[in-house]
Write an enzyme that holds these catalytic residues in place. Structure first.
Site, mmCIF file in Angstrom:
data_model
loop_
_atom_site.group_PDB
_atom_site.id
_atom_site.type_symbol
_atom_site.label_atom_id
_atom_site.label_comp_id
_atom_site.label_asym_id
_atom_site.label_seq_id
_atom_site.Cartn_x
_atom_site.Cartn_y
_atom_site.Cartn_z
ATOM 1 N N CYS A 62 0.822 4.601 12.217
ATOM 2 C CA CYS A 62 -0.358 4.539 13.116
ATOM 3 C C CYS A 62 -1.615 5.373 12.246
ATOM 4 O O CYS A 62 -1.509 5.831 11.110
ATOM 5 C CB CYS A 62 0.106 5.499 14.302
ATOM 6 S SG CYS A 62 0.297 7.307 14.029
ATOM 7 N N ALA A 65 -1.331 8.528 10.910
ATOM 8 C CA ALA A 65 -0.586 8.693 9.793
ATOM 9 C C ALA A 65 -1.421 8.406 8.352
ATOM 10 O O ALA A 65 -1.239 9.089 7.636
ATOM 11 C CB ALA A 65 0.696 7.710 9.686
ATOM 12 N N ARG A 96 5.852 12.891 2.859
ATOM 13 C CA ARG A 96 5.214 12.264 1.787
ATOM 14 C C ARG A 96 5.288 13.237 0.587
ATOM 15 O O ARG A 96 4.557 14.474 0.594
ATOM 16 C CB ARG A 96 3.701 11.734 2.085
ATOM 17 C CG ARG A 96 2.975 11.051 1.120
ATOM 18 C CD ARG A 96 2.248 10.091 2.048
ATOM 19 N NE ARG A 96 1.253 9.166 1.274
ATOM 20 C CZ ARG A 96 -0.080 9.558 0.728
ATOM 21 N NH1 ARG A 96 -0.391 10.942 0.918
ATOM 22 N NH2 ARG A 96 -0.799 8.723 0.207
ATOM 23 N N HIS A 195 -6.936 5.205 7.409
ATOM 24 C CA HIS A 195 -7.707 5.470 6.236
ATOM 25 C C HIS A 195 -8.975 5.376 6.380
ATOM 26 O O HIS A 195 -9.866 6.086 5.678
ATOM 27 C CB HIS A 195 -7.019 4.361 4.947
ATOM 28 C CG HIS A 195 -5.410 4.229 4.897
ATOM 29 N ND1 HIS A 195 -4.943 2.863 4.601
ATOM 30 C CD2 HIS A 195 -4.603 5.215 4.792
ATOM 31 C CE1 HIS A 195 -3.772 3.116 4.601
ATOM 32 N NE2 HIS A 195 -3.520 4.375 4.654
HETATM 33 S S1 CFN Z 1 -0.643 4.345 3.115
HETATM 34 FE FE1 CFN Z 1 -1.232 3.876 1.292
HETATM 35 S S2 CFN Z 1 -2.154 5.249 0.022
HETATM 36 S S3 CFN Z 1 -1.514 1.860 0.609
HETATM 37 FE FE2 CFN Z 1 0.174 2.530 -0.614
HETATM 38 S S4 CFN Z 1 -0.513 3.260 -2.456
HETATM 39 FE FE3 CFN Z 1 2.441 3.189 0.218
HETATM 40 S S5 CFN Z 1 2.707 2.911 2.642
HETATM 41 MO MO1 CFN Z 1 3.908 4.942 1.829
HETATM 42 S S6 CFN Z 1 2.017 6.430 2.151
HETATM 43 FE FE4 CFN Z 1 1.979 5.436 0.176
HETATM 44 FE FE5 CFN Z 1 -0.235 4.942 -1.132
HETATM 45 FE FE6 CFN Z 1 -2.147 3.311 -1.092
HETATM 46 FE FE7 CFN Z 1 0.962 4.576 2.190
HETATM 47 S S7 CFN Z 1 0.901 6.569 -1.587
HETATM 48 S S8 CFN Z 1 3.754 4.590 -0.317
HETATM 49 S S9 CFN Z 1 1.767 1.315 -0.695
HETATM 50 N N1 CFN Z 1 0.835 4.003 0.509
#
Ligand code: CFN
Length: 485
Positions: A62, A65, A96, A195
């Site tokens: 969400c 998150a 995380r 984001h």
């Molecule tokens: S929300 Fe992003 S911030 S998009 Fe990516 S590289 Fe994943 S889903 Mo998990 S939390 Fe993580 Fe990053 Fe960018 Fe999320 S560090 S692994 S593919 N990710």
């Protein structure tokens, strides 16, 4: 190289056949088989960034998150309040693996869970007074905290609390930034809007608020690296070895000050385009700072990226870049020489958030592995446009797939490795399919840069070639004989 386009089209259709007509029609729009045409024209018609279909299991998160967990959470010297009922903070606590240096509770708060723990009375009468009290308590308990962010959970937006007014008042009283973030979980269709909201809050409340004592021609920012398992550290050392000066790390192992001075850098280097593209485009428009996307997964992409970064600077940096590559290449060749024969031709399927499903392709390919299907939880059209050219023809590209679709694909494609998250992991183990967590790197990492590739290669080998899988007969039904279903 390439996979059978027609066979894979049929395979997807067969899987979707199990759905009622309306669902089938809808889900079909989220799958596409890569062809020479889709690769070149990038005119993918794949549907993305839309609401998940009710009734199916989606792996998405969400807005909260996306803001608290992803963008703001890693900023280590601020206290991030999970504002609302206790569950959101509690269940996202420590999930995380964004590493940060510092002393917990003194100048690093990343591993803490701070919540306003809403009760019924707060819902009925509002939580603004409580938020004020908490801000004061934070200042008293953690005098070295540099600021506070208020990460809204769903009820905040529903009950009409004025967190902006409280934050303004508290920022003045406590003499430090208090940032309200309207990332209520119900906003948008996934964590992706979180984001964006988080980026906007950085822009509005933090960016440009401090100055750098001195600036230089080689000042860069690392944007969109969250230091999962130490990724940003493994990246930063390569840039520094090349002679660049990293002014800010956004936001893995990052500080409030780094957010405030980043507008002074000469170039933004963006790793996760999905989660921070808003920031680099804003900095380009507002401060004239150009940006460059790069990819530090696997040696091939890392060499390519280092050279592209160096090309933005003078001959000194370019020479340094070649020296860095010449230094590490023998090490990388040795890793490939060791692991490639053990992993050559292994079939991989990926389903990860919004970046890694394309960014890690090169790392697998350096090891001779083949990505047969890849997909995202919350990617947008621009992510898919970057994905199709990197995938082989005939491969399957999917958006927000359901648990059922993924499990069927894994079995029908007879994959050797699945890369996804903790929600998926144990199902695949039960199916006898080797699995790596590609969000948290399981308990491993980093995977970025040259240091990261050594670990990545070892992890893939120990997973795919683990003798435990020989104890399974994959052809056996997952349900034991005689079990009632
Ligand atoms: S929300 Fe992003 S911030 S998009 Fe990516 S590289 Fe994943 S889903 Mo998990 S939390 Fe993580 Fe990053 Fe960018 Fe999320 S560090 S692994 S593919 N990710």
């Amino acid at each position: 190289m390439g996979l059978d386009i027609e066979a894979n089209k049929k395979l997807v259709e067969d899987i979707l056949e199990a759905y009622p007509d309306k669902t089938k029609k809808d889900r079909k729009k989220h799958f596409q088989i890569n062809t020479e045409e889709t690769k070149e024209s990038c005119s993918c018609s794949l549907k993305s960034n839309v609401k998940s279909r009710p009734g199916v299991m989606t792996p998405r998160g969400c807005s909260y998150a996306g803001s608290k967990g992803v963008v703001w959470g890693p900023i280590k010297d601020m206290v991030h309040i999970s504002h609302g009922p206790v569950g959101c903070g509690q269940y996202s606590w420590g999930t995380r693996r964004n590493y940060a240096n510092g002393t917990l509770g003194i100048d690093n708060f990343t591993a803490m869970q701070i919540t306003s723990d809403f009760q019924e009375t707060d819902i009925v009468f509002g939580g603004d007074k409580k938020l004020e009290v908490i801000c004061r308590e934070i200042k008293e308990m953690f005098p070295l905290a540099k600021g506070i962010s208020v990460q809204s959970e769903c009820p905040i937006g529903l009950i009409g609390d004025d967190i902006e007014a409280v934050s303004k008042k508290m920022a003045k009283e406590l003499e430090m930034p208090v940032v309200p973030v309207r990332c209520e979980g119900f906003r948008g269709v996934s964590q992706s809007l979180g984001h964006h909201i988080a980026n906007d809050a950085i822009r509005d409340y933090v960016m440009g608020k401090a100055e750098l004592a001195e600036t230089g021609p080689y000042d860069v920012n690392i944007i969109g690296d969250y230091n999962i398992g130490g990724d940003a550290w493994a990246s930063r050392i390569l840039l520094e070895e090349m002679g660049l000066r990293v002014v800010a790390q956004w936001s893995g192992d990052g500080t409030l000050n780094e957010l405030q001075v980043a507008h002074k850098a000469k170039l933004n280097l963006i790793h996760c385009h999905r989660s921070m593209n808003y920031m680099v485009t804003h900095m380009e428009q507002a401060y004239g700072i150009p940006y460059l996307e790069y990819n530090f997964f696997g040696p091939s992409k890392t060499y390519e990226s280092l050279r592209a970064i160096a090309a933005k600077f003078d001959a000194t940096i370019q020479e340094n870049c070649e020296k860095v590559i010449a230094k590490y290449k023998p090490q990388m060749d040795a890793i490939i020489g060791k692991y490639r024969p053990r992993l050559e031709g292994k079939k991989v399927m990926l389903l990860i958030g919004g970046l890694r499903s394309r960014h890690t392709i090169g790392a697998y390919e350096d090891l001779g592995m083949e990505i047969v299907a890849t997909g995202y939880e919350f990617a947008h059209k621009d992510d898919y446009e970057r994905t199709f050219p990197d995938m082989q023809t005939g491969s399957i590209i999917m958006d927000d797939p359901t648990a059922y679709e993924l499990e069927e694909l894994a079995q029908k494609l007879n994959i050797d490795l699945m890369g996804s998250g903790v929600k998926e992991k144990y199902v695949y183990h039960k199916m006898g399919i080797p699995f790596r967590q590609m969000h948290s790197w399981d308990y491993s990492g980093p995977y970025h840069g040259f240091d990261g590739f050594k670990i990545f290669a070892k992890d893939m080998d120990m997973t795919v070639n683990n003798p435990v899988w020989n104890l399974f007969d994959k052809k056996e039904k997952v349900q034991p004989e005689g079990a009632s279903v």
